[in-house]
Each structure stands twice: as structure tokens, then as C-alpha cells.
Design a protein around this motif. Structure first.
Motif, PDB file in Angstrom:
ATOM      1  N   LEU A  32     -63.332  -5.725 131.491  1.00  0.00           N
ATOM      2  CA  LEU A  32     -63.073  -5.583 133.026  1.00  0.00           C
ATOM      3  C   LEU A  32     -61.623  -4.763 133.165  1.00  0.00           C
ATOM      4  CD1 LEU A  32     -64.172  -8.343 135.226  1.00  0.00           C
ATOM      5  CD2 LEU A  32     -65.318  -5.900 135.203  1.00  0.00           C
ATOM      6  N   VAL A  33     -60.620  -5.491 132.498  1.00  0.00           N
ATOM      7  CA  VAL A  33     -59.124  -4.815 132.838  1.00  0.00           C
ATOM      8  C   VAL A  33     -59.057  -3.342 132.126  1.00  0.00           C
ATOM      9  CG1 VAL A  33     -58.138  -7.022 132.814  1.00  0.00           C
ATOM     10  CG2 VAL A  33     -58.356  -6.129 130.742  1.00  0.00           C
ATOM     11  N   VAL A  34     -59.722  -3.141 130.882  1.00  0.00           N
ATOM     12  CA  VAL A  34     -59.836  -2.090 130.319  1.00  0.00           C
ATOM     13  C   VAL A  34     -60.368  -0.869 131.155  1.00  0.00           C
ATOM     14  CG1 VAL A  34     -60.456  -0.731 128.132  1.00  0.00           C
ATOM     15  CG2 VAL A  34     -59.511  -2.903 128.034  1.00  0.00           C
ATOM     16  N   LEU A  35     -61.455  -1.344 131.734  1.00  0.00           N
ATOM     17  CA  LEU A  35     -62.408  -0.412 132.547  1.00  0.00           C
ATOM     18  C   LEU A  35     -61.529   0.136 133.693  1.00  0.00           C
ATOM     19  CD1 LEU A  35     -65.959  -1.780 132.249  1.00  0.00           C
ATOM     20  CD2 LEU A  35     -65.151   0.408 131.019  1.00  0.00           C
ATOM     21  N   TYR A  36     -61.034  -1.160 134.326  1.00  0.00           N
ATOM     22  CA  TYR A  36     -60.285  -0.597 135.488  1.00  0.00           C
ATOM     23  C   TYR A  36     -58.996   0.280 135.207  1.00  0.00           C
ATOM     24  CZ  TYR A  36     -62.438  -4.646 138.023  1.00  0.00           C
ATOM     25  OH  TYR A  36     -63.479  -5.449 138.565  1.00  0.00           O
ATOM     26  N   GLY A  37     -58.586  -0.062 133.880  1.00  0.00           N
ATOM     27  CA  GLY A  37     -57.335   0.797 133.609  1.00  0.00           C
ATOM     28  C   GLY A  37     -57.945   2.162 133.368  1.00  0.00           C
ATOM     29  N   VAL A  38     -58.895   2.267 132.678  1.00  0.00           N
ATOM     30  CA  VAL A  38     -59.584   3.952 132.471  1.00  0.00           C
ATOM     31  C   VAL A  38     -59.863   4.459 133.571  1.00  0.00           C
ATOM     32  CG1 VAL A  38     -61.589   4.949 131.567  1.00  0.00           C
ATOM     33  CG2 VAL A  38     -60.566   3.323 130.143  1.00  0.00           C
ATOM     34  N   ALA A  39     -60.433   3.892 134.685  1.00  0.00           N
ATOM     35  CA  ALA A  39     -60.786   4.226 136.055  1.00  0.00           C
ATOM     36  C   ALA A  39     -59.428   4.829 136.532  1.00  0.00           C
ATOM     37  CB  ALA A  39     -61.417   3.354 136.720  1.00  0.00           C
ATOM     38  N   VAL A  40     -58.355   4.178 136.542  1.00  0.00           N
ATOM     39  CA  VAL A  40     -57.092   4.607 137.134  1.00  0.00           C
ATOM     40  C   VAL A  40     -56.443   5.672 136.530  1.00  0.00           C
ATOM     41  CG1 VAL A  40     -54.998   3.846 137.686  1.00  0.00           C
ATOM     42  CG2 VAL A  40     -56.690   2.258 138.106  1.00  0.00           C
ATOM     43  N   VAL A  41     -56.363   5.685 135.085  1.00  0.00           N
ATOM     44  CA  VAL A  41     -55.770   6.643 134.481  1.00  0.00           C
ATOM     45  C   VAL A  41     -56.508   7.790 134.471  1.00  0.00           C
ATOM     46  CG1 VAL A  41     -55.215   7.520 131.949  1.00  0.00           C
ATOM     47  CG2 VAL A  41     -54.627   5.165 132.621  1.00  0.00           C
ATOM     48  N   GLY A  42     -57.881   7.950 134.475  1.00  0.00           N
ATOM     49  CA  GLY A  42     -58.826   9.132 134.743  1.00  0.00           C
ATOM     50  C   GLY A  42     -58.762   9.949 136.072  1.00  0.00           C
ATOM     51  N   ALA A  43     -58.664   8.857 136.932  1.00  0.00           N
ATOM     52  CA  ALA A  43     -58.384   9.588 138.260  1.00  0.00           C
ATOM     53  C   ALA A  43     -57.135   9.969 138.448  1.00  0.00           C
ATOM     54  CB  ALA A  43     -58.691   8.374 139.464  1.00  0.00           C
ATOM     55  N   THR A  68     -68.074   6.418 135.309  1.00  0.00           N
ATOM     56  CA  THR A  68     -68.647   5.552 134.253  1.00  0.00           C
ATOM     57  C   THR A  68     -67.863   4.289 134.488  1.00  0.00           C
ATOM     58  OG1 THR A  68     -69.348   7.503 133.086  1.00  0.00           O
ATOM     59  CG2 THR A  68     -69.512   5.367 131.977  1.00  0.00           C
ATOM     60  N   ALA A  69     -66.531   4.394 134.168  1.00  0.00           N
ATOM     61  CA  ALA A  69     -65.829   3.080 133.936  1.00  0.00           C
ATOM     62  C   ALA A  69     -65.887   2.309 135.117  1.00  0.00           C
ATOM     63  CB  ALA A  69     -64.217   3.499 133.882  1.00  0.00           C
ATOM     64  N   VAL A  70     -65.960   3.018 136.567  1.00  0.00           N
ATOM     65  CA  VAL A  70     -66.335   1.971 137.693  1.00  0.00           C
ATOM     66  C   VAL A  70     -67.669   1.336 137.650  1.00  0.00           C
ATOM     67  CG1 VAL A  70     -66.748   2.110 140.087  1.00  0.00           C
ATOM     68  CG2 VAL A  70     -64.843   3.404 139.082  1.00  0.00           C
ATOM     69  N   ILE A  71     -68.770   2.203 137.214  1.00  0.00           N
ATOM     70  CA  ILE A  71     -69.957   1.665 137.105  1.00  0.00           C
ATOM     71  C   ILE A  71     -69.924   0.439 136.010  1.00  0.00           C
ATOM     72  CG2 ILE A  71     -72.551   2.130 136.781  1.00  0.00           C
ATOM     73  CD1 ILE A  71     -71.904   4.900 137.844  1.00  0.00           C
ATOM     74  N   SER A  72     -69.699   0.597 134.890  1.00  0.00           N
ATOM     75  CA  SER A  72     -69.755  -0.195 133.873  1.00  0.00           C
ATOM     76  C   SER A  72     -68.986  -1.611 134.406  1.00  0.00           C
ATOM     77  CB  SER A  72     -68.981   0.387 132.596  1.00  0.00           C
ATOM     78  OG  SER A  72     -69.735   1.455 132.223  1.00  0.00           O
ATOM     79  N   ALA A  73     -67.872  -1.475 135.041  1.00  0.00           N
ATOM     80  CA  ALA A  73     -66.920  -2.574 135.671  1.00  0.00           C
ATOM     81  C   ALA A  73     -67.834  -3.396 136.399  1.00  0.00           C
ATOM     82  CB  ALA A  73     -65.651  -2.171 136.169  1.00  0.00           C
ATOM     83  N   LEU A  74     -68.598  -2.654 137.277  1.00  0.00           N
ATOM     84  CA  LEU A  74     -69.567  -3.609 138.277  1.00  0.00           C
ATOM     85  C   LEU A  74     -70.669  -4.134 137.466  1.00  0.00           C
ATOM     86  CD1 LEU A  74     -69.682  -0.967 141.098  1.00  0.00           C
ATOM     87  CD2 LEU A  74     -68.440  -2.909 140.992  1.00  0.00           C
ATOM     88  N   LEU A  75     -71.169  -3.672 136.373  1.00  0.00           N
ATOM     89  CA  LEU A  75     -72.170  -4.424 135.675  1.00  0.00           C
ATOM     90  C   LEU A  75     -71.651  -5.551 134.657  1.00  0.00           C
ATOM     91  CD1 LEU A  75     -73.889  -1.055 133.944  1.00  0.00           C
ATOM     92  CD2 LEU A  75     -74.817  -2.750 135.667  1.00  0.00           C
ATOM     93  N   VAL A  76     -70.438  -5.361 134.269  1.00  0.00           N
ATOM     94  CA  VAL A  76     -69.919  -6.368 133.558  1.00  0.00           C
ATOM     95  C   VAL A  76     -69.503  -7.587 134.515  1.00  0.00           C
ATOM     96  CG1 VAL A  76     -67.885  -7.047 132.227  1.00  0.00           C
ATOM     97  CG2 VAL A  76     -68.764  -4.998 131.734  1.00  0.00           C
ATOM     98  N   ARG A  77     -69.191  -7.379 135.782  1.00  0.00           N
ATOM     99  CA  ARG A  77     -68.762  -8.321 136.516  1.00  0.00           C
ATOM    100  C   ARG A  77     -69.932  -9.263 136.960  1.00  0.00           C
ATOM    101  NH1 ARG A  77     -65.359  -7.908 141.885  1.00  0.00           N
ATOM    102  NH2 ARG A  77     -65.818 -10.031 141.662  1.00  0.00           N
ATOM    103  N   SER A  78     -70.931  -8.406 136.936  1.00  0.00           N
ATOM    104  CA  SER A  78     -72.217  -9.154 137.302  1.00  0.00           C
ATOM    105  C   SER A  78     -73.106 -10.062 136.240  1.00  0.00           C
ATOM    106  CB  SER A  78     -73.412  -8.375 137.718  1.00  0.00           C
ATOM    107  OG  SER A  78     -73.724  -7.117 136.694  1.00  0.00           O
ATOM    108  N   GLY A  79     -72.335  -9.909 134.989  1.00  0.00           N
ATOM    109  CA  GLY A  79     -72.726 -10.747 133.933  1.00  0.00           C
ATOM    110  C   GLY A  79     -73.373  -9.984 132.676  1.00  0.00           C
ATOM    111  N   GLY A  84     -72.836  -2.780 130.629  1.00  0.00           N
ATOM    112  CA  GLY A  84     -71.905  -2.017 131.090  1.00  0.00           C
ATOM    113  C   GLY A  84     -71.148  -1.408 130.095  1.00  0.00           C
ATOM    114  N   LEU A  85     -70.837  -2.046 128.813  1.00  0.00           N
ATOM    115  CA  LEU A  85     -70.052  -1.447 127.777  1.00  0.00           C
ATOM    116  C   LEU A  85     -70.985  -0.436 126.974  1.00  0.00           C
ATOM    117  CD1 LEU A  85     -68.211  -4.543 126.286  1.00  0.00           C
ATOM    118  CD2 LEU A  85     -67.306  -2.688 127.753  1.00  0.00           C
TER     119      LEU A  85
END
Length: 431
Positions: A32-43, A68-79, A84-85
Motif C-alpha cells: 500500500l505505501v509503495v503503491l501510494y508512493g508510485v501514484a504520487v511520484v507518477g502524477a 494502475t497503482a491507484v487501482i492496485s492499492a484499492l484491491l490490496v486494501r480489500s484483501g 492488486g500486485l
């Protein structure tokens, strides 16, 4: 728990995942923290890449990775960690390949392939991290080999591209690794807290069990002491019910309990057994003339005479008011007569004037043995012998018939009974 006893701050809501397994939950938090970071850095990096690279493909690729990072983060949060990965790494790898194919240029592909490798190291298991690393290396090497920089009219790598790409790569690696380490640390603190709580709970349970065992042991000891005391009191009570409170001798209830056993033992082992019934002569007159207190003293003095003249194996019982029973195990009738005559003489010679100046007492005794008699027969014969001793003048020992040859002494004895003569009385008792 690390860093003291204070409870660490729980994970914020945007880092919480619905995963039961602790190791998988740790990887999910890192993801989650990595995907959030990728989404921020990518944007943030989309515009610089478009401007520096001078193409739309780089911008679209960056936008695709960000979404993709945002969608993957949502999948990971749902378990759904694997889904997601899997989506994220598939899009990153395919994006690199599509970008190379569309631009015929792999100038920075090998460099960009380092990012998924860094992310895989903190989010995937070792096996899948090796798969991602191998795939990224294959894309970078093959792409760069087939489409080298400057081939096909593409411009060479400029200084600005190298600087921009290097900064973006450093930022991406720094953000992903830092956030991954932070998330892993927070998850570790939470795991340590749970372990600490589990340890405290186990210690509390052990302490509670030890305290419970101690209390059970104390209650068991108390119960055992109470039962022992109860048994002792019951025994004392039973003994009290079997003894006469005035004289301390066994009472008639004790005799009724013990006589059948003693008679049966004598018959089983063919041993002699004699019994004598003693009655203080004219005892009622003692109470009437001198008071009951004097009567009680007489009974206690008579008890002392009985104990002094009876043997250790004999059983002395207060059978009634002034009647006493003497049971003599392993004693023949002649021996019993000698012992009883000694008792009669001791009572007659006793200094009763010490109790009252006008007091003089004698005792009448009826004796019987168990030879050819059961307990009822011995008791009846003994009682009949005592009755005849009183009828013939009291202060004498009379034996029941059929146990000793009939020998009239001192005149007339009762019919069917034998009175002890002076020569028999002088014979020593056999033990």
C-alpha cells in the motif's frame, strides 16, 4: 514491545488491510505505501517526462502506471493482495514493452525496469520477486539490445533526460523503500504489541492457575483437617456413648456391642471365657439414707476397687445402676471364681467409713462361663447365679451349674448352683 511500555499508534485507516495472516498483512501494508508512493511520484513526474522526453508515449505510460497503482492499492486494501500486485507488475512490464515497440527506442528502458525490481523486494515473496527481477532484466537487456539509443533516427540521450530520469528514479526508489520500511516498522510494532499482550496474558493465566492451585491445595488441606477433626469428634462421641459418665467405665451398650464378638472368638479358637455380674448389696438404702452424692462416691470407690483387682485383659462394664459386669477372656470358671472372691473380700474390707461413718458395703456376684453355652445362655446363667447369691444372704460369689461340680458350702446353696468355698477363694488367679 519495543521502545518501552507505551502502546504504539495504530495504523491509519488508509494502510489497514483485511488480511488475517501476519506475514501477508505485512507485505500488504508495504504494498500500500509503495503503491501510494508510485501514484504520487507518477502524477508529479508526468509533465517533466513529457517535456523532457518530447513525446506523448512517455506521458501516457506514466499516467497508466499512476492509475494502475491507484487501482492496485484499492484491491490490496480489500484483501486481494495477489490480484492488486499482479495487476501492477503486469501493467508496468507491458508498459515498458509497449513504449519500446511504439518508439523504437529503449534508451531508458533498462533504467525504468529497476523500479519494479525495488518494489517487488518489499511487497512480494522471494519466489515472485525473482520472477519480477528476471522479467525486468529480460525486458531491459533485450529492448536495449534490439533498440539501442540513436538507432533509427531517434535522437541520442540528452543531458536533461539523464538528469530527469535519474532524479525520478531516485525519488521513486527513496519513496518506495522509505514508505515500505515505515509500514513494515509499524506492522512490526503492532506485532510486538500483540506478542507482548499474549505474553502478559500467558503470565496472567499462569499466575491465575498458580493461585487457583494454591487455593485448591489450601482448601483441600482445610477439608482434610476438618474431616480428620470430624472423624476424631465422631470417635470421641462414639466413645462417650459407650462409657458411663460417672465412673468412666464402659456401659451396657458397649457390652452389647463387644460381647457377641468376644463370645464368638472364644468359641472359634476353643478358648475359655467367664463372665461375672456384680451387684452392690442394699445400694438403694445408701441413696435413701445418705444422699445421692454419697451414692455416687460409693460407685466411684467401687469402680476403683474393680480396676485394682481386675486384670488388664478383663473388661469392666457398668451394666446398670449398681450392677457391674466383669468379662474375663481366656479364663476358666475356677479361675474366675478365685478372682471374684478376691473382689468380694476387697469390697467387704474396704474402709467405707471414709465416705460416711455409718456406711458398710458388700457385693454379691454371679459367675458363669461359656462352656457349652452361647451368649444368651451365659447371660441367663450369670443372672440366675447373682439372683441366688442375693437370695442366699448376699455378700457371696455363686457359680452357675454344669460348669463346676456341685459342692455345697457353708450350709445350703441355691438348687442347681454352686457357692465358692473358702479354699477355692484362697487359690491364686491364673493369668
Amino acid at each position: 514491545m519495543r521502545g518501552g511500555s507505551e502502546e504504539p499508534t495504530p495504523l491509519p485507516g488508509w494502510l489497514r488491510v483485511d488480511v488475517a495472516d501476519s506475514q501477508e498483512r505485512t507485505r500488504a501494508v508495504n504494498a500500500l505505501v509503495v503503491l501510494y508512493g508510485v501514484a504520487v511520484v507518477g502524477a508529479v513526474a508526468t509533465l517533466p517526462l513529457v517535456l523532457v522526453a518530447g513525446g506523448v508515449v512517455a506521458g501516457l505510460t506514466c499516467v497508466a502506471v499512476t492509475l494502475t497503482a491507484v487501482i492496485s492499492a484499492l484491491l490490496v486494501r480489500s484483501g486481494r493482495l495477489s490480484a492488486g500486485l499482479g495487476l501492477f507488475f503486469a501493467v508496468v512490464m507491458v508498459g515498458n514493452i509497449v513504449a519500446v515497440m511504439l518508439t523504437d527506442d529503449a534508451r531508458l528502458t533498462a533504467v525504468y525496469c529497476v523500479i519494479p525490481v525495488a518494489i517487488a523486494g518489499v511487497t512480494l515473496t522471494m519466489r515472485w520477486a525473482l520472477v519480477v527481477t528476471g522479467t525486468a532484466a529480460l525486458i531491459g537487456v533485450v529492448g536495449t539490445w534490439m533498440f539501442p539509443p540513436g538507432q533509427g533516427g531517434s535522437p541520442p540521450i540528452t543531458r536533461d533526460e539523464i538528469i530527469t530520469t535519474s532524479l525520478i528514479l531516485m525519488a521513486a526508489v527513496l519513496v518506495t523503500t522509505s514508505l515500505g520500511s515505515w509500514g513494515q516498522k509499524r506492522e512490526g510494532l503492532r506485532a510486538d504489541l500483540e506478542a507482548h499482550r499474549a505474553t502478559e496474558l500467558a503470565q496472567s493465566l499462569r499466575s491465575a492457575n498458580a493461585e487457583l492451585e494454591r487455593r485448591v491445595e489450601e482448601r483441600t488441606e482445610e477439608l482434610q483437617r476438618a474431616l480428620s477433626q470430624q472423624e476424631r469428634l465422631v470417635g470421641e462421641l462414639a466413645e462417650l456413648t459407650m462409657r458411663d459418665p460417672l465412673t468412666g467405665l464402659h456401659n451396657r451398650r458397649h457390652a452389647e456391642h463387644e460381647l457377641p464378638r468376644m463370645t464368638a472368638t472364644a468359641q472359634r479358637y476353643d478358648q475359655p471365657l467367664a463372665m461375672a455380674l456384680l451387684d452392690l448389696d442394699h445400694f438403694k438404702q445408701v441413696n435413701d439414707r445418705h444422699s445421692y452424692a454419697v451414692g455416687d462416691e460409693v460407685l466411684m470407690r467401687f469402680t476403683a476397687i474393680l480396676r485394682e483387682n481386675a486384670r488388664a485383659s478383663d473388661v469392666v462394664v457398668r451394666y446398670g445402676g449398681e450392677e457391674f459386669l466383669l468379662v474375663m477372656p481366656q479364663t476358666t470358671l475356677p479361675q474366675a471364681l478365685v478372682l471374684c472372691e478376691r473382689l468380694r473380700a476387697a469390697v467387704e474390707a474396704y474402709a467405707w467409713r471414709d465416705v460416711h461413718p455409718d456406711l458398710r458395703l458388700t457385693v454379691s456376684i454371679g459367675v458363669a462361663d461359656s462352656d457349652q453355652r452361647d451368649l444368651r445362655g451365659v447371660t441367663a446363667a450369670m443372672d440366675a447365679a447373682l439372683h441366688d447369691a442375693k437370695r442366699d444372704g448376699r455378700n457371696r460369689v455363686v457359680a452357675a451349674p454344669a460348669a463346676l461340680p456341685r459342692r455345697p458350702v457353708q450350709g445350703s446353696a441355691a438348687p442347681g448352683l454352686v457357692e465358692l468355698d473358702a479354699t477355692a477363694a484362697e487359690q491364686p488367679a491364673e493369668s
